[in-house]
Design a protein around this motif. Structure first.
Motif, short mmCIF file in Angstrom:
data_model
loop_
_atom_site.label_atom_id
_atom_site.label_comp_id
_atom_site.label_asym_id
_atom_site.label_seq_id
_atom_site.Cartn_x
_atom_site.Cartn_y
_atom_site.Cartn_z
N LEU A 196 0.82 -1.21 0.00
CA LEU A 196 0.00 0.00 0.00
C LEU A 196 0.85 1.26 0.00
CD1 LEU A 196 -2.76 -1.14 2.53
CD2 LEU A 196 -2.99 -0.96 0.04
N ARG A 197 1.96 1.23 0.73
CA ARG A 197 2.86 2.39 0.75
C ARG A 197 3.52 2.59 -0.60
NH1 ARG A 197 4.35 0.25 5.82
NH2 ARG A 197 6.21 -0.70 4.89
N GLU A 198 3.88 1.50 -1.26
CA GLU A 198 4.62 1.59 -2.52
C GLU A 198 3.73 1.80 -3.73
OE1 GLU A 198 6.94 -1.96 -2.64
OE2 GLU A 198 8.39 -1.26 -1.13
N HIS A 199 2.42 1.70 -3.56
CA HIS A 199 1.48 1.88 -4.67
C HIS A 199 0.38 2.84 -4.23
CE1 HIS A 199 3.43 -2.02 -5.37
NE2 HIS A 199 3.23 -1.81 -6.66
N GLU A 259 -2.82 3.42 -6.24
CA GLU A 259 -3.74 2.30 -6.33
C GLU A 259 -4.24 1.83 -4.97
OE1 GLU A 259 -2.13 -0.81 -9.12
OE2 GLU A 259 -0.36 0.49 -9.00
N ALA A 260 -3.68 2.39 -3.90
CA ALA A 260 -3.91 1.84 -2.56
C ALA A 260 -5.38 1.90 -2.14
CB ALA A 260 -3.04 2.58 -1.54
N GLU A 261 -6.03 3.04 -2.33
CA GLU A 261 -7.41 3.15 -1.87
C GLU A 261 -8.33 2.22 -2.66
OE1 GLU A 261 -9.08 7.00 -1.37
OE2 GLU A 261 -7.39 7.76 -0.19
N GLN A 262 -8.11 2.11 -3.96
CA GLN A 262 -8.93 1.19 -4.74
C GLN A 262 -8.71 -0.25 -4.29
OE1 GLN A 262 -11.35 2.06 -7.07
NE2 GLN A 262 -11.87 -0.10 -6.70
N ARG A 263 -7.46 -0.59 -3.97
CA ARG A 263 -7.19 -1.94 -3.46
C ARG A 263 -7.96 -2.19 -2.15
NH1 ARG A 263 -3.07 -5.89 -3.72
NH2 ARG A 263 -2.97 -5.29 -5.92
N GLN A 264 -7.98 -1.18 -1.29
CA GLN A 264 -8.73 -1.33 -0.05
C GLN A 264 -10.22 -1.55 -0.31
OE1 GLN A 264 -7.40 -1.95 2.67
NE2 GLN A 264 -6.13 -0.35 3.58
N TRP A 265 -10.79 -0.79 -1.22
CA TRP A 265 -12.20 -0.97 -1.56
C TRP A 265 -12.45 -2.37 -2.10
CZ3 TRP A 265 -16.39 1.92 -0.54
CH2 TRP A 265 -16.20 3.26 -0.15
N GLN A 302 -7.99 -4.26 5.87
CA GLN A 302 -6.53 -4.16 5.92
C GLN A 302 -6.06 -2.87 6.60
OE1 GLN A 302 -4.60 -6.94 4.24
NE2 GLN A 302 -6.65 -7.53 4.90
N GLY A 303 -5.25 -3.03 7.65
CA GLY A 303 -4.64 -1.87 8.29
C GLY A 303 -5.63 -0.98 9.03
N ILE A 344 -5.60 4.50 9.77
CA ILE A 344 -6.67 4.58 10.76
C ILE A 344 -7.62 5.75 10.49
CG2 ILE A 344 -5.29 5.90 12.44
CD1 ILE A 344 -6.69 4.23 14.64
N THR A 345 -7.09 6.88 10.06
CA THR A 345 -7.94 8.03 9.77
C THR A 345 -8.82 7.76 8.55
OG1 THR A 345 -6.30 9.54 10.70
CG2 THR A 345 -7.94 10.49 9.23
N TRP A 346 -8.26 7.10 7.55
CA TRP A 346 -9.03 6.76 6.34
C TRP A 346 -10.20 5.86 6.69
CZ3 TRP A 346 -10.22 2.37 3.40
CH2 TRP A 346 -10.69 2.62 2.09
N TRP A 347 -9.95 4.85 7.51
CA TRP A 347 -11.00 3.91 7.87
C TRP A 347 -12.11 4.57 8.68
CZ3 TRP A 347 -12.03 -0.29 5.45
CH2 TRP A 347 -11.01 -1.08 4.90
#
Length: 322
Positions: free
Chosen positions: A20-23, A26-32, A67-68, A75-78
């Protein structure tokens, strides 16, 4: 024990914090994608388990569904309102399906969730981790009453703070978390006698393998301590955990004879090795003993090959009661 292609949709997906840090783009879409898949997979898993005999309808949901969730970078995003609302929407069918089909659910946060730690920093992290599981349970519709439908979020009573520190931490949990928390006895430190000290405040999960490692005793269903565990559930059917030492540790051990801990230790076996869970319910004598608890408890098999092992135990139960 490999996953068949048709069963892959039942399994959860995950990623790493490093990915997630390295991408970042794409990270938020991966989380969704992962959260939507995992909630859907949980529903499908429950539906599959509901096709099993009534006595086998239990599912332990994985802790990595989101994840995370408690990681500092996420944590703030979630906690964003739109994310929380979406989680409630996609997790609600998990609980609805389980209640409709009579499937008992549970969570088991990892052993790093130490609510009785002497370290205040570890306690703070543990509360976050436990409340993460409580959030998922609440979205599923659990937690408003004491042990809704037998749902439990189970952790060990580990940490040098013992019962006193645990009870102090317990008071800091949300009402939903307090309604769903259960405590199990540890195999190396805080054994059954220690967990019984908090039985008036929280339901206890009796882990019979942990108790055997801790004391060498095959506790009996009629034992007064067993009765106190049952009473701690306040009328809800209690759950217990069952496992056996690994097959590749007790090589050539007679499956018709229960292992004797004192004898094994005298022969040079180490508790650290004996505490590990077996792949299957290989010892029929131990199986027969634990099946004596069946009228009082839901027996949750903690073998590595969980589904196949629980089927093995169930088939022995059926054969003994024909």
């Amino acid at each position: 024990m490999k996953v068949n292609a048709k069963d892959r949709e039942l399994n959860g997906r995950s990623t790493t914090m490093r990915w997630l840090r390295e991408h970042k783009d794409e990270a938020e879409q991966r989380q969704w994608d992962i959260m939507n898949h995992n909630a859907s997979a949980a529903v499908k898993m429950i539906e599959r388990v509901a096709t099993l005999p009534q006595g086998r309808r239990m599912v332990r949901l994985g802790s990595e569904m989101l994840q995370g969730y408690t990681e500092k970078d996420w944590i703030t995003w979630w906690q964003r309102r739109e994310i929380q609302d979406h989680c409630e929407k996609i997790f609600a069918p998990v609980g609805e399906t389980a209640r409709r089909l009579g499937v008992r659910l549970s969570f088991h946060p990892g052993q790093f969730c130490v609510l009785a730690s002497e370290s205040d920093e570890i306690v703070e992290r543990s509360i976050l981790e436990f409340e993460y599981h409580a959030d998922m349970a609440r979205w599923m519709g659990y937690g408003t009453a004491w042990h809704d439908h037998g749902f439990k979020i189970n952790v060990h009573l580990s940490g040098k703070g013992g019962p006193a520190k645990f009870l102090k931490t317990l008071g800091r949990l949300t009402p939903e978390a307090r309604n769903l928390i259960t405590i199990e006895n540890d195999e190396m430190t805080n054994g059954l006698d220690t967990t019984l000290a908090v039985a008036q405040h929280v339901a206890l999960v009796l882990d019979v393998h942990h108790h055997w490692i801790n004391s060498g005793e095959y506790i009996e269903p009629q034992d007064v301590r067993t009765s106190r565990v049952i009473d701690s559930w306040r009328g809800v059917r209690p759950a217990m955990h069952f496992s056996t030492s690994r097959e590749d540790i007790l090589v050539d051990h007679d499956s018709g004879v229960r292992p004797d801990l004192a004898e094994l230790l005298a022969r040079g076996y180490k508790k650290q090795k004996l505490r590990a869970h077996s792949d299957f319910c290989w010892n029929r004598a131990v199986n027969a003993w634990v099946l004596d608890f069946r009228d009082q408890f839901d027996i949750q098999v903690e073998a590595k090959g969980k589904n196949l092992a629980s089927e093995q135990l169930y088939e022995q139960y059926i054969s003994q009661h024909l």
